[in-house]
Motif scaffolding. Structure first.
Motif, PDB file in Angstrom:
ATOM      1  N   ARG A   5       0.861  -1.190   0.000  1.00 14.74           N
ATOM      2  CA  ARG A   5       0.000   0.000   0.000  1.00 14.74           C
ATOM      3  C   ARG A   5       0.896   1.238   0.000  1.00 14.74           C
ATOM      4  O   ARG A   5       1.965   1.238   0.596  1.00 14.74           O
ATOM      5  N   PHE A   6       0.422   2.264  -0.688  1.00 12.17           N
ATOM      6  CA  PHE A   6       1.178   3.503  -0.807  1.00 12.17           C
ATOM      7  C   PHE A   6       0.458   4.627  -0.082  1.00 12.17           C
ATOM      8  O   PHE A   6      -0.764   4.643   0.005  1.00 12.17           O
ATOM      9  N   GLY A   7       1.238   5.562   0.428  1.00 13.29           N
ATOM     10  CA  GLY A   7       0.662   6.702   1.131  1.00 13.29           C
ATOM     11  C   GLY A   7       1.714   7.780   1.269  1.00 13.29           C
ATOM     12  O   GLY A   7       2.657   7.845   0.498  1.00 13.29           O
ATOM     13  N   GLY A   8       1.552   8.598   2.290  1.00 14.75           N
ATOM     14  CA  GLY A   8       2.532   9.626   2.530  1.00 14.75           C
ATOM     15  C   GLY A   8       1.906  10.897   3.040  1.00 14.75           C
ATOM     16  O   GLY A   8       0.755  10.902   3.479  1.00 14.75           O
ATOM     17  N   GLY A   9       2.670  11.952   2.954  1.00 17.23           N
ATOM     18  CA  GLY A   9       2.187  13.221   3.461  1.00 17.23           C
ATOM     19  C   GLY A   9       2.657  14.387   2.628  1.00 17.23           C
ATOM     20  O   GLY A   9       3.684  14.324   1.956  1.00 17.23           O
ATOM     21  N   LEU A  10       1.870  15.449   2.665  1.00 19.43           N
ATOM     22  CA  LEU A  10       2.203  16.710   2.033  1.00 19.43           C
ATOM     23  C   LEU A  10       2.040  17.796   3.078  1.00 19.43           C
ATOM     24  O   LEU A  10       1.130  17.727   3.904  1.00 19.43           O
ATOM     25  N   PRO A  44       6.580  10.666   0.595  1.00 24.23           N
ATOM     26  CA  PRO A  44       5.931   9.438   0.124  1.00 24.23           C
ATOM     27  C   PRO A  44       6.361   8.229   0.950  1.00 24.23           C
ATOM     28  O   PRO A  44       7.456   8.208   1.521  1.00 24.23           O
ATOM     29  N   SER A  45       5.483   7.222   1.027  1.00 24.44           N
ATOM     30  CA  SER A  45       5.832   6.000   1.756  1.00 24.44           C
ATOM     31  C   SER A  45       5.104   4.801   1.164  1.00 24.44           C
ATOM     32  O   SER A  45       4.109   4.947   0.442  1.00 24.44           O
ATOM     33  N   ALA A  46       5.599   3.628   1.481  1.00 24.85           N
ATOM     34  CA  ALA A  46       4.982   2.373   1.049  1.00 24.85           C
ATOM     35  C   ALA A  46       5.139   1.362   2.175  1.00 24.85           C
ATOM     36  O   ALA A  46       6.171   1.331   2.848  1.00 24.85           O
ATOM     37  N   LEU A  97       8.754   1.540   4.168  1.00 24.04           N
ATOM     38  CA  LEU A  97       9.800   2.544   4.002  1.00 24.04           C
ATOM     39  C   LEU A  97       9.169   3.878   3.645  1.00 24.04           C
ATOM     40  O   LEU A  97       8.112   3.920   3.001  1.00 24.04           O
ATOM     41  N   ALA A  98       9.828   4.949   4.040  1.00 21.87           N
ATOM     42  CA  ALA A  98       9.353   6.281   3.688  1.00 21.87           C
ATOM     43  C   ALA A  98      10.542   7.185   3.386  1.00 21.87           C
ATOM     44  O   ALA A  98      11.637   6.983   3.921  1.00 21.87           O
ATOM     45  N   GLY A 158      15.241  12.963   4.479  1.00 19.40           N
ATOM     46  CA  GLY A 158      15.266  11.828   5.389  1.00 19.40           C
ATOM     47  C   GLY A 158      14.682  10.560   4.805  1.00 19.40           C
ATOM     48  O   GLY A 158      14.070  10.553   3.734  1.00 19.40           O
ATOM     49  N   ALA A 159      14.887   9.490   5.545  1.00 20.26           N
ATOM     50  CA  ALA A 159      14.339   8.183   5.213  1.00 20.26           C
ATOM     51  C   ALA A 159      13.972   7.496   6.522  1.00 20.26           C
ATOM     52  O   ALA A 159      14.560   7.784   7.571  1.00 20.26           O
TER      53      ALA A 159
END
Length: 177
Positions: A41-46, A61-63, A75-76, A94-95
């Motif tokens: 699944r994919f997601g993340g933030g703005l 972004p993250s998955a 991971l993000a 960052g990661a």
């Protein structure tokens, strides 16, 4: 490369190796289609913030991979640009590695190791420009409904002078599709 950079690279490489190994082992025979990507699944933030002489923008972004209905690992990446006119500019890259555990459908517990590189440039020569790495290790809890989780997390490695966060307690909204 610094020791922290090498450590981050090793951590990310190990995680990718584990994901690859898991996807290879989970395929039962060569003719059967792998369902690896069906569990990703994919997601993340703005983020965008403006004010009097202040601008900030974030892309993160993250998955995650759902091992089952209770446990996910992912991971993000993140990037933030901050500018305060006539004061300073900074870039944060960052990661992170995140694990999610849902003991029941509505509750999500999380642990996340984050490594950020901060570059700060001051307009006033009294202050010294600096570049540094800063880790964060968050533990958190949230309320989950469908693919959205709202909660709070706490940075166990919080450093008042170097952290990119205002304090150790950080609220969050997590969305994965």
């Amino acid at each position: 490369m610094t020791l922290k950079t090498l450590s981050l690279i090793k951590t990310v490489a190990l995680f990718l190796l584990l994901l690859f190994t898991f996807s290879t082992i989970s395929a039962q025979d060569n003719n059967q289609k792998s369902d690896f990507w069906e569990n990703v699944r994919f997601g993340g933030g703005l983020g965008l913030s403006t004010g009097s002489k202040v601008f900030s923008a974030t892309l993160a972004p993250s998955a995650i991979y759902d091992f089952n209905s209770q446990f996910s690992l992912g991971l993000a990446l993140s990037g933030t640009y901050y500018s305060q006119k006539d004061i300073a500019k900074s870039t944060i890259l960052g990661a992170s590695i995140i694990s999610l555990y849902n003991p029941i459908n509505e509750i999500q517990l999380s642990a996340e190791f984050e490594q950020n590189h901060v570059s700060r440039n001051f307009d006033n020569p009294i202050f010294i420009d600096d570049n540094y790495w800063i880790p964060a290790f968050f533990v958190g809890a949230g309320y989950r409904t469908n693919n959205i989780t709202i909660g709070i997390r706490y940075d166990l490695l919080y450093d008042d002078n170097k952290s990119v966060y205002a304090n150790a307690w950080v609220p969050f909204i997590r969305v994965y599709f």
